[in-house]
Design an enzyme around this catalytic site. Sequence first.
Site, PDB file in Angstrom:
ATOM      1  N   GLY A  12      56.972 -66.721  36.320  1.00  0.00           N
ATOM      2  CA  GLY A  12      57.540 -67.658  35.298  1.00  0.00           C
ATOM      3  C   GLY A  12      56.396 -68.758  35.083  1.00  0.00           C
ATOM      4  N   ARG A  80      56.739 -51.609  40.905  1.00  0.00           N
ATOM      5  CA  ARG A  80      58.175 -51.624  41.037  1.00  0.00           C
ATOM      6  C   ARG A  80      58.740 -52.096  39.662  1.00  0.00           C
ATOM      7  NH1 ARG A  80      60.737 -52.317  45.696  1.00  0.00           N
ATOM      8  NH2 ARG A  80      62.187 -53.941  45.134  1.00  0.00           N
ATOM      9  N   ASP A 116      53.919 -66.317  44.073  1.00  0.00           N
ATOM     10  CA  ASP A 116      53.587 -65.669  45.144  1.00  0.00           C
ATOM     11  C   ASP A 116      53.778 -64.020  44.790  1.00  0.00           C
ATOM     12  OD1 ASP A 116      56.249 -65.914  44.520  1.00  0.00           O
ATOM     13  OD2 ASP A 116      57.094 -65.707  46.568  1.00  0.00           O
ATOM     14  N   THR A 138      52.296 -72.361  40.258  1.00  0.00           N
ATOM     15  CA  THR A 138      53.640 -72.375  40.249  1.00  0.00           C
ATOM     16  C   THR A 138      54.177 -73.888  40.271  1.00  0.00           C
ATOM     17  OG1 THR A 138      55.768 -71.912  41.586  1.00  0.00           O
ATOM     18  CG2 THR A 138      53.728 -72.040  42.781  1.00  0.00           C
ATOM     19  N   ASP A 140      56.491 -74.585  41.857  1.00  0.00           N
ATOM     20  CA  ASP A 140      57.367 -74.849  43.098  1.00  0.00           C
ATOM     21  C   ASP A 140      56.601 -75.151  44.100  1.00  0.00           C
ATOM     22  OD1 ASP A 140      59.422 -73.628  41.764  1.00  0.00           O
ATOM     23  OD2 ASP A 140      59.143 -71.674  42.481  1.00  0.00           O
ATOM     24  N   ASP A 142      55.033 -73.805  46.430  1.00  0.00           N
ATOM     25  CA  ASP A 142      55.011 -73.108  47.601  1.00  0.00           C
ATOM     26  C   ASP A 142      54.342 -72.043  48.019  1.00  0.00           C
ATOM     27  OD1 ASP A 142      55.648 -71.174  45.671  1.00  0.00           O
ATOM     28  OD2 ASP A 142      57.813 -70.739  46.467  1.00  0.00           O
ATOM     29  N   ARG A 184      63.055 -72.935  44.062  1.00  0.00           N
ATOM     30  CA  ARG A 184      63.215 -71.565  44.930  1.00  0.00           C
ATOM     31  C   ARG A 184      63.940 -72.016  46.388  1.00  0.00           C
ATOM     32  NH1 ARG A 184      59.963 -66.481  43.819  1.00  0.00           N
ATOM     33  NH2 ARG A 184      58.275 -68.087  44.445  1.00  0.00           N
TER      34      ARG A 184
HETATM   35  O1  F6P Z   1      59.247 -70.087  40.515  1.00  0.00           O
HETATM   36  C1  F6P Z   1      59.520 -70.781  39.410  1.00  0.00           C
HETATM   37  C2  F6P Z   1      60.917 -70.996  39.022  1.00  0.00           C
HETATM   38  O2  F6P Z   1      60.865 -71.939  38.041  1.00  0.00           O
HETATM   39  C3  F6P Z   1      61.764 -71.516  40.227  1.00  0.00           C
HETATM   40  O3  F6P Z   1      61.801 -72.793  40.364  1.00  0.00           O
HETATM   41  C4  F6P Z   1      63.172 -70.877  39.514  1.00  0.00           C
HETATM   42  O4  F6P Z   1      64.125 -70.530  40.696  1.00  0.00           O
HETATM   43  C5  F6P Z   1      62.856 -69.748  38.947  1.00  0.00           C
HETATM   44  O5  F6P Z   1      61.259 -69.665  38.613  1.00  0.00           O
HETATM   45  C6  F6P Z   1      63.489 -69.254  37.719  1.00  0.00           C
HETATM   46  O6  F6P Z   1      63.068 -68.364  37.067  1.00  0.00           O
HETATM   47  P1  F6P Z   1      63.642 -67.578  35.665  1.00  0.00           P
HETATM   48  O7  F6P Z   1      62.659 -68.340  34.726  1.00  0.00           O
HETATM   49  O8  F6P Z   1      63.557 -66.428  35.547  1.00  0.00           O
HETATM   50  O9  F6P Z   1      64.947 -68.322  35.370  1.00  0.00           O
END
Ligand code: F6P
Length: 370
Positions: A12, A80, A116, A138, A140, A142, A184
């Site tokens: 992301g 993968r 990650d 990120t 997040d 995390d 997340r």
């Molecule tokens: O890891 C970053 C993040 O924005 C998370 O907070 C969220 O759950 C996820 O990516 C959303 O991903 P996508 O863009 O695939 O909807």
Amino acid sequence: MTKRIAVLTGGGDAPGLNAVIRGVVKTAIATYGWEVLGCRDGGEGMLSKDFLPLDLDAIRGIAARGGTILGTTNRGNPFRYPVKGPDGTTLVDRSDEAVANLREAGVDALVCIGGDGGLRIAHAFAKKGVRVVGVPKTIDNDLPCTDQTFGFDTAIQTATEAIDRLVTTAEAHHRCMVVEVMGRDSGWIALHCGIAGSANALLLPEIPFDLAKVAAFVRERGAGGKDYSIVVVAEGAKVAGEDVVLLEENEAAGIRRLGGIGQRVGAYIERETGVETRVTVLGHVQRGGSPSSLDRVLATRYGVEAAHLIARGQFDHMVALRGQDIVPVPLSEATSSIKTVDPESALVRNARDLGICFGDIVPSLLATRG
Ligand code: F6P
């Protein structure tokens, strides 16, 4: 000897990706005299040989821009790789192809800017002999082994501004506003924007909550004359004894999308308290837009130091923030776990001291003056 490096952004997007790219490219060209290639759309570009030259013109003025000039994907893991067939999607290891394509393009070292998942892929490439360095990205926040990832500061700023706006309309209509934020399985975004936005309740993945206690808290606030409430819910927050709420899950394709807990909490509060309740899901707004100055500086430093790691031959490492310094950390350590909020941490205790409800107990209303 290094002559040509490649950069890719995977997973992301996060505000600051372009500032990292700029830091890498400027240092690579000006300090070391290397050529730089950008790899489009993360792992996809390695597999389709979609490389573009990144010179000083290509990166001019990009530090202030959100998104990534290289494009990204969270679906193109070369180890993968999802392939659709008559029996559905299967995951195929195409990493050898990716390595061969990098060699064919004359790439001596690779900078992987990822979260990650992206850094685990980087580590796996390092094990296959690719000279790779990582940059922790990120919203997040995390990732372990670094004080902060870039993108987090901008995301909490955006979320805080949204809460500030919701406070005024909640106050005007005497409503409860539930705000679902990203993150997340970690509650960093919720904890920080919730404290910054003076939220009344914070529901985090790390502190399973009791819906009845959240509703009791909103009811008691009303009884105590506080006729509006702001409840911030992390998308990964869980009702005690239950699993996270998912929008989509497809194990075979490696997809797990969180979302929906805000609606669940909002519906429960309205039903049990009679307080009119609205739910706002901030979603990808948190990932978009121009990076904050803190994120620009952090991302730029990460980019510069990633180029230095390559020059020193310190591969299979990522750059990390420790205090005021950027230090190298082995990717094996950086990808061994995720960093979650410690429910006993000083920040959570401070929030409890303010009277914020975490849904595990109903705090004394004496503290809930806000
Ligand atoms: O890891 C970053 C993040 O924005 C998370 O907070 C969220 O759950 C996820 O990516 C959303 O991903 P996508 O863009 O695939 O909807």
